[in-house]
Design an enzyme around this catalytic site. Structure first.
Site, PDB file in Angstrom:
ATOM      1  N   ASP A   6      79.714  16.453  16.436  1.00 18.81           N
ATOM      2  CA  ASP A   6      79.260  18.031  16.560  1.00 18.81           C
ATOM      3  C   ASP A   6      78.679  17.826  18.007  1.00 18.81           C
ATOM      4  OD1 ASP A   6      78.176  20.307  16.640  1.00 18.81           O
ATOM      5  OD2 ASP A   6      76.561  19.926  15.085  1.00 18.81           O
ATOM      6  N   LYS A  68      77.199  23.510  27.765  1.00 18.68           N
ATOM      7  CA  LYS A  68      78.206  23.762  26.749  1.00 18.68           C
ATOM      8  C   LYS A  68      78.594  25.191  26.851  1.00 18.68           C
ATOM      9  CE  LYS A  68      79.300  24.288  21.899  1.00 18.68           C
ATOM     10  NZ  LYS A  68      78.791  23.517  20.296  1.00 18.68           N
ATOM     11  N   GLU A 145      83.171  24.900  13.708  1.00 14.09           N
ATOM     12  CA  GLU A 145      81.948  24.568  13.357  1.00 14.09           C
ATOM     13  C   GLU A 145      81.634  24.860  11.890  1.00 14.09           C
ATOM     14  OE1 GLU A 145      78.829  25.443  16.506  1.00 14.09           O
ATOM     15  OE2 GLU A 145      79.857  23.830  17.721  1.00 14.09           O
ATOM     16  N   ASP A 168      76.206  30.051  10.899  1.00 15.15           N
ATOM     17  CA  ASP A 168      76.161  28.918  11.841  1.00 15.15           C
ATOM     18  C   ASP A 168      75.330  29.611  13.090  1.00 15.15           C
ATOM     19  OD1 ASP A 168      76.030  26.648  13.348  1.00 15.15           O
ATOM     20  OD2 ASP A 168      77.956  26.350  13.257  1.00 15.15           O
TER      21      ASP A 168
END
Length: 568
Positions: A6, A68, A145, A168
């Site tokens: 992850d 990211k 994810e 999420d």
């Protein structure tokens, strides 16, 4: 051995499918979470994780985070006298996780399944695969994810049939996916999200609230110009956010020009300040439900994933929207990595997972740029013609037919886009292809076929009806994504970087924390931190293990007494 990773905006972690179950792997400090922070130490060696995060305050020019969010772009970050792309910074985090896995498993690891936000674009997915390549990993699969989270929950519950909505909310991204589990098949029905909405934005709201509350003392404060002060505020905001998860109010404080600036915020004030962010959470949920053609009452589980879902105001929002309490019996920080490990087990064909099949969807609509007839004989370019609609199950192949619009038109030039807007200028450009056409009157037909696979690889094929001539384009490169020769160059550059010794990371993490607290503290606290830091460094010089352990415990106890235990 294939590992599951992850790769998060705020924290990253690695897991493995072993002995019939998924399990997370601790890092060199014994923690499951590794902060997604990269920096240089004073010797010019690379630090990754908690030691790097501790230097955000003391050495902001040598440390970076949140990269990211810029995956798939050509944005670069300067650390000292070097420039790094988001893929390279992510590769350093991945390399650290790979080393943790190899130490834990006792074998070399070369393959991985890496998760990405469901709403990541084609370019962002390719950049993630490149980051894995730069870290020395073959990326066997890119998994969304929320899909990974649902996969972990689906196996955990052992329920043969159920419908999930996975909410999420991570550090930097927000995803919604609706999935259905039936007869050993995990099928994604729809995905939606926001790539620039996460826990970091809730922290930023607290920073802005503090600055407004203590005016005019910080009236001319510039976040970009004074990074050290900004990082200190960010840290205070994170502490306040965590405090508000268990208390009705929290106080942020900042030593500034001989005084201490303070602001106390209640949970009601916090909820009011982040209301625009909460409103942004609603639209992707509503879109995913519409696309999946599922009513809220049909959902068996509302699953929370991502550390930001720990905030009570997020849980309350979810409970109000769905009329029930969400499921949180798996750790929201770890559930995505556990799901990635399950997918790794599937790729490795583990016997315990033979009955599990997983399908996914294309999160964006894919199409081409066309001209439309506005008035008789008058055409206007720039319109988007969808070929593969968003939330179509992958792998998928779809075809559309276009025609020439003028006599003796020598070619059809097709530009490929992804997005949901009517005009291509508001969508994301992926590539282009030119197909020659024979000199004929307008109306010649050309078929365009898109094929999209499970890893997000798009192939476009165009066929001229009259001649049967075919032209093909595989969208492997995007604006902002590294080319093959650039990847090789970056790989050589990363290989030359000196990585801080892993066996020294526990001591380095404690020393960087002590240095940060020394700068923040005043008076007697500062004196004690300095003295115990010197004692710890002296013990390290003597290389006496008993002295080192005692000095480490003394220093850690003092730091915990001043600011509480270190958090991830």
């Amino acid at each position: 051995m294939i590992i599951g990773i992850d790769l998060g905006t705020t924290n990253s972690l690695v897991a493995v499918w072993r002995d019939g179950k998924a399990q997370t792997i601790p890092n060199a400090l014994g923690h499951m979470l590794t902060p997604s922070v990269v920096g240089f130490d004073d010797q010019g060696e690379i630090l990754v994780g908690l030691p790097a995060r501790e230097r955000m305050l003391t050495h902001p020019q040598l440390t970076t985070a949140l990269f990211k969010r810029y995956m798939g772009s050509d944005r670069s970050t300067r650390l000292g006298n070097q420039q790094f792309r988001p893929e390279e910074l992510s590769a350093l985090v991945l390399r650290s996780l790979k080393a943790d896995a190899e130490r834990f498993l006792g074998e070399t690891v070369t393959e991985a399944v890496i998760t990405v936000p469901a709403y990541f674009s084609d370019a962002q997915r390719k950049a993630t695969k490149i980051a894995g390549q730069l870290a020395g990993l073959t990326v066997e699969r890119i998994v969304n994810e929320p899909t990974a989270a649902a996969l972990a929950y689906g196996l955990h519950d052992n329920n043969p049939e159920s419908k999930f909505l996975v909410f999420d909310l991570g550090g930097g991204t927000f995803d919604i996916s609706i999935l259905e589990l039936f007869e050993g098949v995990m099928e994604v029905r729809a995905s939606a999200g926001d790539n620039f909405l996460g826990g970091e934005d809730f922290g930023e709201a607290l920073v802005d609230g503090f600055i407004d509350a203590v005016k005019p003392a910080l009236d001319h404060f510039d976040k970009q110009a004074d990074q050290a002060l900004y990082q200190q505020l960010r840290q205070e905001a994170e502490r306040a956010k965590r405090m508000l998860s268990s208390a009705s109010q929290a106080t942020m404080s900042l030593p500034w020009q001989g005084q201490t600036l303070e602001w106390t915020i209640s949970d009601d004030m916090f909820a009011q300040s982040v209301q625009p962010l909460l409103n942004r959470l609603r639209e992707p949920i509503e879109r995913a439900l519409r696309d999946a053609r599922i009513r809220v009452a049909e959902l068996d589980h509302i699953v929370l994933a991502g550390g930001a879902t720990r905030m009570p105001l997020v849980k309350k929002l979810v409970a109000r929207m769905f009329g029930r309490l969400p499921s949180m019996h798996l750790n929201p920080d770890e559930v995505v990595a556990l799901g990635a490990a399950v997918q790794a087990g599937l790729k490795a064909r583990d016997a315990a997972l033979n009955e599990v099949v997983m399908t996914d969807v294309c999160p964006y609509t894919l199409g081409v740029d066309v001209s439309e007839e506005i008035l008789p004989g008058q055409y206007q370019p720039g319109f988007f013609l969808p070929i593969i609609e968003r939330n179509s199950v992958v792998p998928i192949s779809r075809e559309q037919t276009v025609t020439t619009i003028s006599d003796n038109q020598p070619a059809i030039h097709v530009r490929i886009f992804q997005g949901e807007s009517r005009l291509v200028k508001d969508n994301i450009f992926l590539g282009e292809l030119t197909v020659p056409t024979p000199p004929r009157p307008s109306g010649q037909m050309v078929s365009i076929r898109f094929t999209y696979d499970v890893n997000g690889l798009l192939e476009a094929e165009m066929t001229v009806a009259e001649t049967g001539e075919k032209h093909r384009l595989v969208i492997e490169e995007n604006p902002g994504v590294l080319k093959a020769e650039e990847i090789e160059e970056k790989l050589r550059a990363l290989t030359r970087l000196k990585i801080h010794p892993r066996d020294q990371l526990p001591n380095t993490a404690l020393l960087t924390r002590a240095e940060r607290l020394y700068q923040q503290a005043l008076g007697e606290d500062r004196l004690w931190v300095g003295q115990l830091t010197n004692a710890f460094q002296a013990a390290l010089e003597r290389q006496d293990n008993a002295d080192i352990e005692q000095a480490r415990e003394n220093l850690k106890s003092l730091l915990d007494e001043i600011e509480g235990e270190s958090w991830l």
